[in-house]
Design a protein around this motif. Structure first.
Motif, PDB file in Angstrom:
ATOM      1  N   ARG A  12     -10.874  -5.240  32.350  1.00 53.58           N
ATOM      2  CA  ARG A  12      -9.664  -5.498  33.133  1.00 53.58           C
ATOM      3  C   ARG A  12      -8.545  -4.646  32.549  1.00 53.58           C
ATOM      4  O   ARG A  12      -8.183  -4.786  31.383  1.00 53.58           O
ATOM      5  N   LEU A  13      -8.031  -3.729  33.370  1.00 53.66           N
ATOM      6  CA  LEU A  13      -7.042  -2.774  32.892  1.00 53.66           C
ATOM      7  C   LEU A  13      -5.800  -2.784  33.778  1.00 53.66           C
ATOM      8  O   LEU A  13      -5.875  -3.142  34.955  1.00 53.66           O
ATOM      9  N   THR A  14      -4.695  -2.368  33.196  1.00 51.94           N
ATOM     10  CA  THR A  14      -3.501  -2.067  33.984  1.00 51.94           C
ATOM     11  C   THR A  14      -3.515  -0.582  34.299  1.00 51.94           C
ATOM     12  O   THR A  14      -3.591   0.249  33.396  1.00 51.94           O
ATOM     13  N   TYR A  41      -3.892   4.196  31.663  1.00 55.67           N
ATOM     14  CA  TYR A  41      -4.557   2.894  31.694  1.00 55.67           C
ATOM     15  C   TYR A  41      -4.281   2.151  30.391  1.00 55.67           C
ATOM     16  O   TYR A  41      -4.169   2.765  29.330  1.00 55.67           O
ATOM     17  N   ARG A  42      -4.174   0.823  30.511  1.00 52.44           N
ATOM     18  CA  ARG A  42      -4.035  -0.017  29.326  1.00 52.44           C
ATOM     19  C   ARG A  42      -5.055  -1.144  29.404  1.00 52.44           C
ATOM     20  O   ARG A  42      -5.111  -1.874  30.382  1.00 52.44           O
ATOM     21  N   MET A  43      -5.880  -1.250  28.380  1.00 52.76           N
ATOM     22  CA  MET A  43      -6.924  -2.269  28.346  1.00 52.76           C
ATOM     23  C   MET A  43      -6.290  -3.656  28.192  1.00 52.76           C
ATOM     24  O   MET A  43      -5.473  -3.875  27.307  1.00 52.76           O
ATOM     25  N   HIS A  62      -0.659  -1.954  38.421  1.00 57.09           N
ATOM     26  CA  HIS A  62      -1.437  -3.092  38.918  1.00 57.09           C
ATOM     27  C   HIS A  62      -2.740  -3.177  38.125  1.00 57.09           C
ATOM     28  O   HIS A  62      -3.145  -2.230  37.448  1.00 57.09           O
ATOM     29  N   PHE A  63      -3.406  -4.314  38.232  1.00 55.75           N
ATOM     30  CA  PHE A  63      -4.668  -4.509  37.544  1.00 55.75           C
ATOM     31  C   PHE A  63      -5.818  -3.896  38.333  1.00 55.75           C
ATOM     32  O   PHE A  63      -5.833  -3.918  39.571  1.00 55.75           O
TER      33      PHE A  63
END
Length: 267
Positions: free
Chosen positions: A177-179, A157-159, A187-188
């Motif tokens: 909201r993360l990727t 996950y990426r913030m 995806h988000f």
């Protein structure tokens, strides 16, 4: 919308039957009964059937075998899809199916991990739902402490920041909201880290053959495979693959029509 599909099929069959019946029998009887100088008029039902039957056949064919419109009624797929989005669903990506029964008569591919699909959930077979495919047949899916694993590997996950919701989606303001780095399909997603454990849908599931494991992108506000009694989506319940947003209409938003959503591809 099973009821709309049923009405459309019924009207197509009725108008086609009236047109055929008139062509084979009734038109000849009217002509034989009329005098040489009489004007032969078609009954109103026949006139309307001839006018509407070709249109109904075209609409039914497009909706059943090419693309069908759907409206997003809930926040379960935010931020990918918003409440009030109108989308087009590809009806031949996973094979052609007969209307009403949804029985496949021509195979043509299968869902891939990350596809956004429309389907009829096992516990609500007359409704159309939309979720993302997370687990394929044979996969083991885990969800613990708001984190997803597929076949024992944790999905990264990426913030991306704090989400600001609009209109009917304003309730999700403040969510993270993360990727989500789903293999081959990042995806988000939205996530609230303060959600109580029972509502996170924690567990581990192995997907049986002929089934899929689906989840909403709004992870703490989605009734998906994690919470179903059977947990898995049968292949036979698939309706198609979500392709594109063609309209957004939300009366609670400052601007009822969000033109920036028009033409948005669904990742």
């Amino acid at each position: 919308m099973v009821w709309f599909e049923t009405i459309l099929v019924a009207l197509t069959a009725l108008t086609g039957f009236i047109w055929l019946l008139d062509k084979l029998f009734l038109a000849k009887r009217r002509a034989a009964a009329a005098g040489p100088l009489d004007e032969v008029k078609e009954p109103v039902a026949v006139d309307y059937s001839k006018a509407f039957f070709p249109i109904l056949v075209l609409v039914l064919g497009l909706r059943s075998f090419v693309a069908e419109p759907f409206r997003i009624p809930s926040s379960s797929m935010m931020p990918t899809l918003l409440i009030g989005d109108f989308i087009l669903v590809n009806k031949f990506s996973y094979g052609l199916r007969w209307p009403i029964t949804n029985k496949k008569f021509l195979a043509n591919g299968a869902p891939e991990r990350g596809d956004v699909v429309v389907f009829r959930p096992p516990h609500h077979p007359r409704q159309d739902w939309i979720k993302r495919v997370i687990g394929l047949p044979g996969d083991t899916v885990g969800y613990h402490d708001n984190k997803l694993t597929v076949n024992g590997r944790e999905v990264p996950y990426r913030m991306e920041g704090v989400y600001q919701g609009l209109g009917q989606g304003a309730e999700m303001t403040g969510a993270s909201r993360l990727t989500e780095g789903l293999p081959g399909r990042p995806h988000f997603v939205l996530r609230r880290d303060d959600t109580p454990l029972p509502y996170q849908g924690e567990g581990d599931w192995t997907v049986p053959e002929g089934h899929y494991f689906v989840m909403g992108d709004n992870r703490n506000n989605s009734e998906d495979s994690r919470f179903w009694e059977t947990h898995f989506l049968p292949e036979s319940n698939l309706r198609g693959k979500a392709m594109i947003v063609w309209m957004n209409f939300d009366r609670q938003a400052d601007h009822w029509v969000d033109t920036s959503r028009i033409g948005k591809r669904i990742p």
